[in-house]
Scaffold this motif. Sequence first.
Motif, PDB file in Angstrom:
ATOM      1  N   MET A   1      37.885  60.169  38.469  1.00 45.61           N
ATOM      2  CA  MET A   1      37.087  59.715  39.602  1.00 45.61           C
ATOM      3  C   MET A   1      37.729  58.471  40.212  1.00 45.61           C
ATOM      4  O   MET A   1      38.103  57.542  39.510  1.00 45.61           O
ATOM      5  N   THR A   2      37.845  58.451  41.495  1.00 49.42           N
ATOM      6  CA  THR A   2      38.404  57.292  42.180  1.00 49.42           C
ATOM      7  C   THR A   2      37.338  56.228  42.389  1.00 49.42           C
ATOM      8  O   THR A   2      36.224  56.523  42.795  1.00 49.42           O
ATOM      9  N   THR A   3      37.682  54.986  42.073  1.00 46.61           N
ATOM     10  CA  THR A   3      36.753  53.882  42.262  1.00 46.61           C
ATOM     11  C   THR A   3      37.400  52.841  43.156  1.00 46.61           C
ATOM     12  O   THR A   3      38.536  52.972  43.563  1.00 46.61           O
ATOM     13  N   THR A   4      36.663  51.779  43.459  1.00 48.75           N
ATOM     14  CA  THR A   4      37.187  50.736  44.341  1.00 48.75           C
ATOM     15  C   THR A   4      37.165  49.398  43.630  1.00 48.75           C
ATOM     16  O   THR A   4      36.642  49.252  42.530  1.00 48.75           O
ATOM     17  N   ALA A   5      37.725  48.385  44.312  1.00 49.59           N
ATOM     18  CA  ALA A   5      37.830  47.064  43.701  1.00 49.59           C
ATOM     19  C   ALA A   5      36.478  46.421  43.482  1.00 49.59           C
ATOM     20  O   ALA A   5      36.380  45.412  42.790  1.00 49.59           O
ATOM     21  N   GLU A   6      35.405  46.963  44.053  1.00 53.09           N
ATOM     22  CA  GLU A   6      34.089  46.369  43.824  1.00 53.09           C
ATOM     23  C   GLU A   6      33.482  46.844  42.505  1.00 53.09           C
ATOM     24  O   GLU A   6      32.443  46.356  42.084  1.00 53.09           O
ATOM     25  N   THR A   7      34.137  47.819  41.843  1.00 55.28           N
ATOM     26  CA  THR A   7      33.590  48.338  40.592  1.00 55.28           C
ATOM     27  C   THR A   7      33.552  47.256  39.529  1.00 55.28           C
ATOM     28  O   THR A   7      34.545  46.580  39.305  1.00 55.28           O
ATOM     29  N   PRO A   8      32.439  47.001  38.840  1.00 53.88           N
ATOM     30  CA  PRO A   8      32.393  45.950  37.816  1.00 53.88           C
ATOM     31  C   PRO A   8      33.224  46.336  36.601  1.00 53.88           C
ATOM     32  O   PRO A   8      33.345  47.496  36.242  1.00 53.88           O
ATOM     33  N   ALA A   9      33.806  45.357  35.960  1.00 55.32           N
ATOM     34  CA  ALA A   9      34.574  45.581  34.745  1.00 55.32           C
ATOM     35  C   ALA A   9      34.721  44.256  34.026  1.00 55.32           C
ATOM     36  O   ALA A   9      34.490  43.195  34.590  1.00 55.32           O
ATOM     37  N   GLU A  10      35.077  44.319  32.746  1.00 60.08           N
ATOM     38  CA  GLU A  10      35.322  43.102  31.991  1.00 60.08           C
ATOM     39  C   GLU A  10      36.499  42.351  32.604  1.00 60.08           C
ATOM     40  O   GLU A  10      37.544  42.933  32.886  1.00 60.08           O
ATOM     41  N   THR A  11      36.340  41.058  32.822  1.00 58.71           N
ATOM     42  CA  THR A  11      37.414  40.242  33.381  1.00 58.71           C
ATOM     43  C   THR A  11      38.155  39.541  32.250  1.00 58.71           C
ATOM     44  O   THR A  11      37.550  38.825  31.453  1.00 58.71           O
ATOM     45  N   VAL A  12      39.458  39.739  32.193  1.00 60.24           N
ATOM     46  CA  VAL A  12      40.292  39.176  31.132  1.00 60.24           C
ATOM     47  C   VAL A  12      41.190  38.115  31.736  1.00 60.24           C
ATOM     48  O   VAL A  12      41.913  38.377  32.705  1.00 60.24           O
ATOM     49  N   ASP A  13      41.170  36.904  31.185  1.00 66.07           N
ATOM     50  CA  ASP A  13      42.043  35.833  31.653  1.00 66.07           C
ATOM     51  C   ASP A  13      43.343  35.893  30.857  1.00 66.07           C
ATOM     52  O   ASP A  13      43.345  35.651  29.644  1.00 66.07           O
ATOM     53  N   LEU A  14      44.441  36.210  31.512  1.00 67.55           N
ATOM     54  CA  LEU A  14      45.733  36.323  30.822  1.00 67.55           C
ATOM     55  C   LEU A  14      46.189  34.995  30.247  1.00 67.55           C
ATOM     56  O   LEU A  14      47.091  34.966  29.400  1.00 67.55           O
ATOM     57  N   PHE A  15      45.618  33.882  30.710  1.00 69.69           N
ATOM     58  CA  PHE A  15      45.994  32.569  30.212  1.00 69.69           C
ATOM     59  C   PHE A  15      45.059  32.081  29.100  1.00 69.69           C
ATOM     60  O   PHE A  15      45.184  30.960  28.634  1.00 69.69           O
ATOM     61  N   SER A  16      44.098  32.910  28.682  1.00 67.71           N
ATOM     62  CA  SER A  16      43.157  32.472  27.649  1.00 67.71           C
ATOM     63  C   SER A  16      43.873  32.367  26.305  1.00 67.71           C
ATOM     64  O   SER A  16      44.842  33.085  26.034  1.00 67.71           O
ATOM     65  N   PRO A  17      43.425  31.473  25.430  1.00 65.83           N
ATOM     66  CA  PRO A  17      44.064  31.319  24.114  1.00 65.83           C
ATOM     67  C   PRO A  17      44.099  32.611  23.309  1.00 65.83           C
ATOM     68  O   PRO A  17      45.068  32.875  22.585  1.00 65.83           O
ATOM     69  N   GLU A  18      43.053  33.442  23.444  1.00 62.87           N
ATOM     70  CA  GLU A  18      42.995  34.675  22.673  1.00 62.87           C
ATOM     71  C   GLU A  18      44.105  35.642  23.084  1.00 62.87           C
ATOM     72  O   GLU A  18      44.778  36.246  22.241  1.00 62.87           O
ATOM     73  N   VAL A  19      44.305  35.800  24.394  1.00 67.72           N
ATOM     74  CA  VAL A  19      45.337  36.711  24.883  1.00 67.72           C
ATOM     75  C   VAL A  19      46.726  36.162  24.582  1.00 67.72           C
ATOM     76  O   VAL A  19      47.621  36.896  24.144  1.00 67.72           O
ATOM     77  N   VAL A  20      46.914  34.862  24.799  1.00 65.04           N
ATOM     78  CA  VAL A  20      48.215  34.243  24.569  1.00 65.04           C
ATOM     79  C   VAL A  20      48.627  34.347  23.105  1.00 65.04           C
ATOM     80  O   VAL A  20      49.797  34.553  22.782  1.00 65.04           O
ATOM     81  N   ALA A  21      47.651  34.228  22.204  1.00 72.11           N
ATOM     82  CA  ALA A  21      47.957  34.261  20.779  1.00 72.11           C
ATOM     83  C   ALA A  21      48.268  35.664  20.279  1.00 72.11           C
ATOM     84  O   ALA A  21      48.968  35.823  19.268  1.00 72.11           O
ATOM     85  N   ASP A  22      47.803  36.699  20.964  1.00 69.31           N
ATOM     86  CA  ASP A  22      48.015  38.076  20.501  1.00 69.31           C
ATOM     87  C   ASP A  22      48.264  39.001  21.688  1.00 69.31           C
ATOM     88  O   ASP A  22      47.461  39.881  21.982  1.00 69.31           O
TER      89      ASP A  22
END
Length: 422
Positions: A1-22
């Motif tokens: 199914m095609t969706t648009t940029a208004e679709t809600p989703a979990e937002t992940v910060d690529l600069f967060s300590p959790e992402v940077v560490a793993d």
Amino acid sequence: MTTTAETPAETVDLFSPEVVADPFGWYARLREETGPNTGTLNIGTMMGGPEMWLVTRYEDVRQVLTDPRFLTNPPADSTIADIRDGVFKRLDFPPDLIPWMANLLNVSDGEDHTRLRKLVSYALTAHRINKLRPRVEKITADLLDKLAEDGKDGAPVDLVEEYCYPLPVAVICDLVGIDEPDRPHWRAWGDSMATMDGERIPTTLLKCIDLARELIEKRRAEPQDDLVTALVQAQAEDPSRVSDDEIIGILFSLVTAGHQTTTYLIGNSVIILLENPDQLARLKENPSMWPQAVRELQRLGPIQFAQPRFPSEDIELGGVTIPRGAPVAPLLLAANTDPRKFPDPNKLVIDRLAVGSESHLGFGKGIHRCLGQHLAYQEAEVALQGLFTRFPDLSLAVPREEIPWILRPGFTRTRTLPLKLV
């Protein structure tokens, strides 16, 4: 199914300590666990800035890198916030210096990019890089001699400081034309950018701008066999071909990328090879496999993601309709460890990739593919083969978990790498 940029989703910060560490774990999660009704893409940010689409699967990332509709700058009339504005604001970056950050070779589009890339590409062709090999081998041999002296009697050495950094910085500065006394300032600039040090970036940037202007004037007065001389001579023949500010932007692009990435590649590769003794043994038995090995090692890092792209029109990608001008982040490490493309992707297989195929995306793809990839491969090949040949009993001087990593987004690399040579 095609969706648009208004679709809600979990937002992940690529600069967060959790992402940077793993990064391997997080990127795998993003690649395989999509948000609600968002196809194969997720939504993320950088430093809490505007939302952007995170592209993780190999074929999708490859499309973003090669489709000419994905630009490195937002369309001029786009009303969607540029993701980079948020990063500059978070770093408290002086507004008058922001244009310099947009003057780099890798953030130009269309005719400007073609014009600048042609001016630089002559110095970084595979043929010209092959002619540099004796120089690379000589620098490597000298550094190995110094390592042997510093590491005699089992004393630990810091491979990053004494080997991984000096080799690529010497080679790229020779090629470009940076004089020896000025090189520490360019390293300071590269380090501040790589670590996103908002306090240091303006000072180091201004210093290198001044040094670049001085270098341009020196080469006008006393030409040398280097890239800066070639650029000022091209300008003398036709001033419309390149401006002084564009020459400075080219220097920033090449010097920073030319030593930072290769430094990380060499250091990370040593750790990976020590952790995979069976693959290292294969290389020792058959040194002709080193060219393949460095491509496989580049697939596994150190570059995690490429600069954001901005579609020039609405584009469907991974089951999502991305609006014109919306920022899109191609996650290279996620693509390079996509099991759809690379079976058992987290495993090191030194002969997995054929030389010349460049199926991994570690150096990008398309018109913005890294101009220095041939040089990086050559330096890593010479450096790694030389190191493990000279010191066959090389080992970590501290437990693996005690190696200090730089926990900053975008790259996977160690701060230091303590080794025992005997």
